[in-house]
Each structure stands twice: as structure tokens, then as C-alpha cells.
Scaffold this motif. Structure first.
Motif, PDB file in Angstrom:
ATOM      1  N   TRP A   8      23.450  29.652   6.276  1.00 38.58           N
ATOM      2  CA  TRP A   8      24.613  30.722   6.195  1.00 38.58           C
ATOM      3  C   TRP A   8      24.626  30.897   4.608  1.00 38.58           C
ATOM      4  CZ3 TRP A   8      23.799  35.338   7.878  1.00 38.58           C
ATOM      5  CH2 TRP A   8      24.295  35.374   9.055  1.00 38.58           C
ATOM      6  N   ILE A   9      24.408  30.707   3.546  1.00 34.59           N
ATOM      7  CA  ILE A   9      24.741  30.711   2.548  1.00 34.59           C
ATOM      8  C   ILE A   9      26.063  32.311   1.828  1.00 34.59           C
ATOM      9  CG2 ILE A   9      24.114  29.863   0.070  1.00 34.59           C
ATOM     10  CD1 ILE A   9      21.593  28.959   1.375  1.00 34.59           C
ATOM     11  N   PRO A  10      27.205  31.516   0.785  1.00 36.63           N
ATOM     12  CA  PRO A  10      27.635  32.329   0.147  1.00 36.63           C
ATOM     13  C   PRO A  10      27.158  32.857  -0.488  1.00 36.63           C
ATOM     14  CG  PRO A  10      28.771  30.467   1.121  1.00 36.63           C
ATOM     15  CD  PRO A  10      27.747  30.168   0.956  1.00 36.63           C
ATOM     16  N   VAL A  11      26.818  34.452  -1.309  1.00 29.29           N
ATOM     17  CA  VAL A  11      26.397  34.986  -2.520  1.00 29.29           C
ATOM     18  C   VAL A  11      27.184  35.314  -2.984  1.00 29.29           C
ATOM     19  CG1 VAL A  11      24.604  36.647  -2.982  1.00 29.29           C
ATOM     20  CG2 VAL A  11      24.207  34.998  -0.649  1.00 29.29           C
ATOM     21  N   CYS A  12      28.009  36.181  -2.900  1.00 30.33           N
ATOM     22  CA  CYS A  12      29.090  37.100  -3.458  1.00 30.33           C
ATOM     23  C   CYS A  12      30.690  37.564  -2.785  1.00 30.33           C
ATOM     24  CB  CYS A  12      28.963  38.210  -4.351  1.00 30.33           C
ATOM     25  SG  CYS A  12      27.461  38.939  -3.749  1.00 30.33           S
ATOM     26  N   PRO A  13      31.581  37.680  -3.355  1.00 28.84           N
ATOM     27  CA  PRO A  13      32.393  38.354  -3.121  1.00 28.84           C
ATOM     28  C   PRO A  13      31.798  40.022  -2.507  1.00 28.84           C
ATOM     29  CG  PRO A  13      33.280  38.235  -4.928  1.00 28.84           C
ATOM     30  CD  PRO A  13      31.855  38.095  -4.839  1.00 28.84           C
ATOM     31  N   LEU A  14      32.148  41.201  -1.500  1.00 29.11           N
ATOM     32  CA  LEU A  14      31.171  42.237  -1.013  1.00 29.11           C
ATOM     33  C   LEU A  14      31.445  43.255  -1.898  1.00 29.11           C
ATOM     34  CD1 LEU A  14      30.297  44.178   1.140  1.00 29.11           C
ATOM     35  CD2 LEU A  14      32.407  44.325   2.683  1.00 29.11           C
ATOM     36  N   ASP A  15      32.726  43.391  -2.505  1.00 27.43           N
ATOM     37  CA  ASP A  15      32.374  44.513  -3.187  1.00 27.43           C
ATOM     38  C   ASP A  15      32.021  44.247  -4.397  1.00 27.43           C
ATOM     39  OD1 ASP A  15      34.318  42.166  -5.138  1.00 27.43           O
ATOM     40  OD2 ASP A  15      35.843  42.689  -4.889  1.00 27.43           O
ATOM     41  N   ARG A  16      31.147  43.071  -5.094  1.00 31.69           N
ATOM     42  CA  ARG A  16      30.408  43.631  -5.759  1.00 31.69           C
ATOM     43  C   ARG A  16      28.709  43.886  -5.379  1.00 31.69           C
ATOM     44  NH1 ARG A  16      30.031  38.576  -9.646  1.00 31.69           N
ATOM     45  NH2 ARG A  16      28.360  40.436 -10.370  1.00 31.69           N
ATOM     46  N   LEU A  17      29.117  44.436  -4.280  1.00 34.88           N
ATOM     47  CA  LEU A  17      27.505  45.205  -3.892  1.00 34.88           C
ATOM     48  C   LEU A  17      27.820  46.592  -3.795  1.00 34.88           C
ATOM     49  CD1 LEU A  17      26.494  43.133  -0.714  1.00 34.88           C
ATOM     50  CD2 LEU A  17      26.128  42.577  -3.323  1.00 34.88           C
ATOM     51  N   ARG A  21      22.780  50.824  -3.921  1.00 34.32           N
ATOM     52  CA  ARG A  21      22.289  50.332  -5.017  1.00 34.32           C
ATOM     53  C   ARG A  21      22.216  48.598  -4.168  1.00 34.32           C
ATOM     54  NH1 ARG A  21      24.962  51.854 -10.274  1.00 34.32           N
ATOM     55  NH2 ARG A  21      22.776  50.378 -10.800  1.00 34.32           N
ATOM     56  N   GLY A  22      20.987  48.377  -5.186  1.00 34.07           N
ATOM     57  CA  GLY A  22      20.296  46.740  -5.251  1.00 34.07           C
ATOM     58  C   GLY A  22      20.374  45.763  -5.590  1.00 34.07           C
ATOM     59  N   VAL A  23      21.329  45.133  -4.646  1.00 34.82           N
ATOM     60  CA  VAL A  23      21.406  43.913  -6.496  1.00 34.82           C
ATOM     61  C   VAL A  23      20.871  42.581  -5.607  1.00 34.82           C
ATOM     62  CG1 VAL A  23      23.565  42.325  -5.586  1.00 34.82           C
ATOM     63  CG2 VAL A  23      23.757  42.638  -7.503  1.00 34.82           C
ATOM     64  N   ALA A  24      20.349  41.872  -6.647  1.00 27.79           N
ATOM     65  CA  ALA A  24      19.186  40.277  -6.604  1.00 27.79           C
ATOM     66  C   ALA A  24      20.309  39.098  -6.480  1.00 27.79           C
ATOM     67  CB  ALA A  24      18.660  40.235  -7.839  1.00 27.79           C
ATOM     68  N   ALA A  25      20.166  38.427  -5.355  1.00 25.60           N
ATOM     69  CA  ALA A  25      20.223  37.374  -6.375  1.00 25.60           C
ATOM     70  C   ALA A  25      19.507  35.834  -5.868  1.00 25.60           C
ATOM     71  CB  ALA A  25      21.638  36.970  -4.676  1.00 25.60           C
ATOM     72  N   LEU A  26      19.578  34.505  -5.927  1.00 22.60           N
ATOM     73  CA  LEU A  26      18.288  33.723  -5.518  1.00 22.60           C
ATOM     74  C   LEU A  26      19.648  32.783  -4.564  1.00 22.60           C
ATOM     75  CD1 LEU A  26      16.555  32.258  -6.817  1.00 22.60           C
ATOM     76  CD2 LEU A  26      17.782  31.324  -7.975  1.00 22.60           C
ATOM     77  N   VAL A  27      18.828  32.676  -3.688  1.00 24.54           N
ATOM     78  CA  VAL A  27      19.662  32.144  -2.928  1.00 24.54           C
ATOM     79  C   VAL A  27      18.748  31.093  -1.919  1.00 24.54           C
ATOM     80  CG1 VAL A  27      20.074  32.465  -0.160  1.00 24.54           C
ATOM     81  CG2 VAL A  27      20.566  33.992  -1.763  1.00 24.54           C
TER      82      VAL A  27
END
Length: 114
Positions: A8-17, A21-27
Motif C-alpha cells: 500500500w502506498i499513500p497518495v494524497c489526503p481524501l479531501d483532495r479528491l 472527478r478524477g485525479v492522476a497520481a504517479l504510484v
């Protein structure tokens, strides 16, 4: 074919989503499209398998027959966010990944087919 699950890799705070709406992240080197719908989180590869561009995070979030979906902004193919299957082209799919929220942080676990 087996599926290997990575950490599991932390990506962002939930309130950023933002909802629907979609958001791109480099995981871990993989471009992932994250989506937040009515109480659910989804993660699929950001690469549109039909158009060949990294654009699914900019797709239109909706539903078809109660199934949460994203429509590619390129050619409008619709993908089931739960499975990654294309609802318009049999046999076409986008890889999906596990996603969860822990302590207000969105985490992704990549799934790799091997």
C-alpha cells in the motif's frame, strides 16, 4: 495468469479528491487515475487502452445501469470503475488497482498481472 499485489502506498489526503472527478497520481512509477464517487474510491491505470494516451483521470465520471463508470475523454469508451472492463468494446479493459482510505489518507496498492 496470476496477480501480484504490491505494498500500500499513500497518495494524497481524501479531501483532495473531489466527488465525481478524477485525479492522476504517479504510484511507484505507474500513472494511476483515482476517482471518488458516492462513498467509494476507485483506481485504474491512467492510460486509455484505445487512444493510447494517459487521459482517463480527465474522463467523465458517471454510471451505466448502476455501474460506476468513467468515459475516456478521447473516444468516449466507457469503463467499469469496479473491474476496468470496457462496456463498449468486448475484450478491452484498463488495469484496476486496490484503493482505500486510512486515517484520511488515500492509499493505492498496485495490481500487476504476471
Amino acid at each position: 495468469m496470476t496477480t501480484m499485489l504490491l505494498s500500500w502506498i499513500p497518495v494524497c489526503p481524501l479531501d483532495r479528491l473531489e466527488p465525481d472527478r478524477g485525479v492522476a497520481a504517479l504510484v511507484d512509477g505507474v500513472q494511476v487515475a483515482l476517482f471518488r464517487t458516492a462513498g467509494e474510491l476507485f483506481a485504474v491505470d491512467n492510460l486509455d487502452p484505445v487512444g493510447g494516451a494517459y487521459v482517463l483521470s480527465r474522463g467523465i465520471v458517471g454510471s451505466r445501469g448502476g455501474v460506476p463508470t468513467v468515459a475516456s475523454p478521447l473516444h468516449k469508451q466507457v469503463y467499469d470503475l469496479r473491474t476496468g472492463a470496457c462496456l463498449d468494446l468486448p475484450g478491452v479493459s484498463v488495469p484496476r488497482h486496490d484503493v482505500r482510505c486510512r486515517a484520511g489518507v488515500v492509499e493505492v496498492r498496485l495490481r500487476q498481472e504476471g
